[in-house]
Design a protein around this motif. Structure first.
Motif, PDB file in Angstrom:
ATOM      1  N   PHE A   1       3.770   2.378  -5.785  1.00 51.00           N
ATOM      2  CA  PHE A   1       4.562   3.518  -4.451  1.00 51.00           C
ATOM      3  C   PHE A   1       4.149   3.394  -3.194  1.00 51.00           C
ATOM      4  CE2 PHE A   1       5.531   4.658  -9.206  1.00 51.00           C
ATOM      5  CZ  PHE A   1       7.717   4.638  -8.840  1.00 51.00           C
ATOM      6  N   ASN A   2       3.064   2.317  -3.004  1.00 46.92           N
ATOM      7  CA  ASN A   2       3.077   3.099  -1.573  1.00 46.92           C
ATOM      8  C   ASN A   2       1.288   3.650  -1.418  1.00 46.92           C
ATOM      9  OD1 ASN A   2       2.755   1.154   1.273  1.00 46.92           O
ATOM     10  ND2 ASN A   2       3.580   3.189   1.701  1.00 46.92           N
TER      11      ASN A   2
ATOM     12  N   PHE B   1       8.782  -4.506   1.448  1.00 47.45           N
ATOM     13  CA  PHE B   1       9.325  -5.400   1.290  1.00 47.45           C
ATOM     14  C   PHE B   1       8.035  -7.083   1.099  1.00 47.45           C
ATOM     15  CE2 PHE B   1      12.868  -3.418   1.722  1.00 47.45           C
ATOM     16  CZ  PHE B   1      14.308  -3.792   0.581  1.00 47.45           C
TER      17      PHE B   1
ATOM     18  N   ASP C   1      12.115   0.744   0.766  1.00 50.09           N
ATOM     19  CA  ASP C   1      11.593   0.396   1.115  1.00 50.09           C
ATOM     20  C   ASP C   1      10.112  -0.407   1.751  1.00 50.09           C
ATOM     21  OD1 ASP C   1      12.572   3.622   1.077  1.00 50.09           O
ATOM     22  OD2 ASP C   1      11.157   3.594  -0.194  1.00 50.09           O
TER      23      ASP C   1
ATOM     24  N   GLN D   1       3.207  -6.638   3.927  1.00 49.91           N
ATOM     25  CA  GLN D   1       4.006  -6.035   3.166  1.00 49.91           C
ATOM     26  C   GLN D   1       4.841  -5.165   4.479  1.00 49.91           C
ATOM     27  OE1 GLN D   1       3.431  -2.376   0.756  1.00 49.91           O
ATOM     28  NE2 GLN D   1       3.185  -1.461   2.147  1.00 49.91           N
ATOM     29  N   THR D   2       6.540  -5.009   4.695  1.00 44.65           N
ATOM     30  CA  THR D   2       6.711  -4.971   5.892  1.00 44.65           C
ATOM     31  C   THR D   2       6.466  -2.309   5.481  1.00 44.65           C
ATOM     32  OG1 THR D   2       9.015  -4.331   4.838  1.00 44.65           O
ATOM     33  CG2 THR D   2       8.855  -6.043   5.100  1.00 44.65           C
ATOM     34  N   ALA D   3       6.997  -2.497   7.082  1.00 45.81           N
ATOM     35  CA  ALA D   3       6.490  -1.324   7.217  1.00 45.81           C
ATOM     36  C   ALA D   3       7.465  -0.396   6.089  1.00 45.81           C
ATOM     37  CB  ALA D   3       6.173  -0.748   8.877  1.00 45.81           C
ATOM     38  N   PRO D   4       7.256   0.975   5.768  1.00 43.08           N
ATOM     39  CA  PRO D   4       8.202   1.694   4.717  1.00 43.08           C
ATOM     40  C   PRO D   4       9.159   2.354   5.353  1.00 43.08           C
ATOM     41  CG  PRO D   4       5.585   2.771   4.962  1.00 43.08           C
ATOM     42  CD  PRO D   4       5.409   1.234   5.369  1.00 43.08           C
ATOM     43  N   ASP D   5       9.168   2.353   6.667  1.00 38.93           N
ATOM     44  CA  ASP D   5      10.811   2.584   7.397  1.00 38.93           C
ATOM     45  C   ASP D   5      11.110   2.459   7.812  1.00 38.93           C
ATOM     46  OD1 ASP D   5       8.716   1.996   9.210  1.00 38.93           O
ATOM     47  OD2 ASP D   5       9.608   3.148  10.635  1.00 38.93           O
ATOM     48  N   LEU D   6      11.223   0.946   6.860  1.00 43.36           N
ATOM     49  CA  LEU D   6      12.042  -0.083   8.584  1.00 43.36           C
ATOM     50  C   LEU D   6      13.141  -0.405   6.916  1.00 43.36           C
ATOM     51  CD1 LEU D   6      10.120  -2.052  10.191  1.00 43.36           C
ATOM     52  CD2 LEU D   6      11.758  -0.139  10.828  1.00 43.36           C
ATOM     53  N   GLY D   7      12.737   0.320   5.585  1.00 46.75           N
ATOM     54  CA  GLY D   7      13.877  -0.652   4.119  1.00 46.75           C
ATOM     55  C   GLY D   7      15.983  -0.904   5.103  1.00 46.75           C
TER      56      GLY D   7
ATOM     57  N   GLY E   1       6.024  -3.872  12.615  1.00 43.94           N
ATOM     58  CA  GLY E   1       7.601  -3.649  12.003  1.00 43.94           C
ATOM     59  C   GLY E   1       6.684  -4.323  10.009  1.00 43.94           C
ATOM     60  N   ILE E   2       5.672  -4.591  10.273  1.00 42.68           N
ATOM     61  CA  ILE E   2       5.187  -5.567   8.865  1.00 42.68           C
ATOM     62  C   ILE E   2       3.573  -5.149   9.094  1.00 42.68           C
ATOM     63  CG2 ILE E   2       3.972  -7.920   8.225  1.00 42.68           C
ATOM     64  CD1 ILE E   2       5.561  -9.990  10.066  1.00 42.68           C
TER      65      ILE E   2
END
Lengths: 192, 259, 192
Positions: free
Chosen positions: A155-156, B137, B135, A67-73, A54-55
């Protein structure tokens, strides 16, 4: 990765990147771990080990960060978060700068076919996505603009090479200043 | 109003297509944007569009807008004029000497439309990507990494020793020897001038009282200066009278007759 | 831990705790992940999986948070050396102390012929080259100064006896002018 030395280095890298206030370049990381040879393989292995978590540990524009994984927003958004509402002009200008950088304001205006108001570039600079990038050594020495590592991080995108469709656009000659002699290739499907 | 009737809210004036366009007049970002919208209405790939058809579409649009007395920004009219010119070039029999080449102009217009379309799509693709703060953080309050700055002083052995040498040199008692310089002292000049002047009551040029053989230039200047001041002093004492006919003229001197 | 459900929950917990502004209670965490039954076993398993890493998941007073491993604090501070040029006054003062130690400040001032600011001696002490060396048993008991072993090491001297005498300095052209005859040589006798 299994031996004690790498474990110590890996742990140090984790702690440093976790505590860092801003994304860090390799040189900055090296200053904190001391002279330990090439950090890149260890960083990459660490990033890989975090990939399913998740990180995530990611490299964005040459800077490393957790950063946190983009699917967990959806777990993390609170009422405080709002997506910056960019005007159509700002979105288009941002795309022009990102795909053509370094680019001068007259060039942006030529591509968009309209005058670009100072406010538009201002908004992009205030967001930290665009920066002045020196002057073009042509008559008038116009200021050039380019994107920042923060733009890529936002924008990842690992690097500008990862801009969606940039390879196709380049192959189609659409990132050139002038049309090529041959008829440009048609834009490929939905991607562009 | 019933929800089953989706057309209920549709505009009443949907009869003329140009009306629809004109109603949106404010929504174009300049002529290139309008051209792109018109090109899309050809429903073909942008690389396949008919430039001639596009030019006609644009000119029709501008004519309709003017017929309705709508204010058009100047750049729309400039584009209209340019497109009309392009159209005329394209319709003329092909002239290999034509400059500019109309085919190339058409190609350039097509290129610009494709490029704008591409950038517009790219912007939307960017916005569709995962975004930081929505999305993904970062940690909100990282501890931060501290860097202590430690000063390292640079001084080399030579600097140290030469500093001590300089101190010792400063401490050394300095003996100042004043070099004797060839001058005629004022007292000497007064005495000499007074003697030479005697009791003469004829006007005599001051220069004639100076020694004749003044080889040393520095000494000569000193003698001149001292003698001039001596003359002034004697005049002040009432022993001599001075006269000068004009600025920078010869200075005349004579003894003052005592009454 | 191995099934898909737990993996999704574990990832969510990681992201939530990573992005949290403050340590979170179980109830607060539950509010973010939604109704998922008992979180505690998953949290504990997660904490265990992070235990050997440079980032740890810990519970303190019923609140959960990520933090850097306690043994890695030294990596979070680094010292960067900046090279500073020693002022002329400081170099001279250092030289006087080296040639005349132990020496009091009034003596330094007398030898240099100018007042010595406290800051000058402070800089030399901060550099590690000068130390206080007891008080002179004379009226007012003024503090004396002397050089340190670091001073000798910095200038690569075995002992203070290696400092060249006045005659040597003169021979080396380091005295611009001739010292007067009466001046006593500072390195006289057994002291130096």
């Amino acid at each position: 990765m299994a031996d004690a030395y790498d474990l110590a280095l890996t742990r140090a890298l984790e702690a440093i990147l976790f505590a860092a206030e801003t994304p860090m370049t390799l040189a900055e990381i090296a200053r904190h771990v001391g002279e330990r040879g090439d950090l890149l393989p260890t960083l990459r292995a660490l990033a890989e080990s975090y990939a399913p978590r998740g990180i995530n540990l990611v490299e964005r524009g040459g800077r490393w960060q957790f950063q946190t994984a983009p699917d967990l927003g959806h777990h993390l958004r609170t009422s405080r978060e709002t997506v910056k509402k960019l005007s159509r002009a700002a979105v288009e200008t941002l795309a022009v700068i990102a795909y053509h950088e370094p680019v001068t304001r007259p060039e942006i205006e030529e591509i968009r076919g309209v005058a670009v108001s100072g406010g538009t570039i201002d908004v992009l600079m205030a967001a930290g996505w665009v920066r002045p990038a020196g002057r073009r050594e042509t008559p008038g020495r116009p200021l050039q603009y380019a994107t920042t590592p923060e733009f890529l991080a936002h924008f990842n995108l690992a690097s500008r090479r990862d801009l969606p469709g940039i390879a196709d656009l380049k192959a189609a000659g659409l990132l050139d200043r002038e049309p090529s002699r041959e008829l440009p290739l048609p834009l490929g499907g939905g991607e562009a | 109003m019933t929800e089953s009737d989706p057309d209920f809210d549709a505009p009443v004036r949907s009869g003329r297509s140009s009306d629809t366009l004109i109603l949106q007049l404010g929504s174009w970002e300049g002529p290139l944007d309008l051209l792109l919208t018109l090109a899309r209405s050809q429903k073909v790939d942008l690389s396949q569009i008919s430039i001639l058809a596009l030019v006609d579409q644009y000119l029709d649009f501008i004519r309709d807008a003017r017929a309705l007395s709508l204010e058009l920004a100047a750049d729309y009219l400039v584009m209209a004029a340019w497109l009309a010119y392009l159209k005329s070039l394209l319709l003329l029999p092909k002239d290999p000497e034509a400059e500019p080449d109309p085919a190339e102009l058409a190609l350039k217009l097509q290129f610009q439309l494709q490029r704008l379309e591409a950038m517009r799509a790219a912007g939307q693709t960017l916005l569709a990507r995962p975004q930081l703060g929505w999305d993904m953080f970062r940690r909100p309050n990282p501890e931060g990494l501290a860097t202590d700055r430690r000063a390292v002083y640079a001084v080399d052995y030579y600097e140290l020793l030469s500093a001590y040498g300089a101190i010792q040199a400063r401490r050394a008692t300095a003996i100042h020897v004043v070099r004797r310089r060839p001058v005629m002292a004022l007292d000497e000049a007064i005495e000499r001038l007074e003697l030479l002047l005697g009791r003469s009551i004829d006007w005599t040029e001051l220069a004639r009282f100076l020694p004749a053989d003044l080889a040393d230039e520095a000494y000569a200047r000193s003698v001149l200066a001292s003698s001039f001041v001596a003359a002034l002093e004697l005049a002040r004492q009432g022993k001599a009278v001075l006269s000068q006919g004009a600025a920078f003229g010869p200075i005349l001197v004579k003894a003052r007759a005592h009454g």
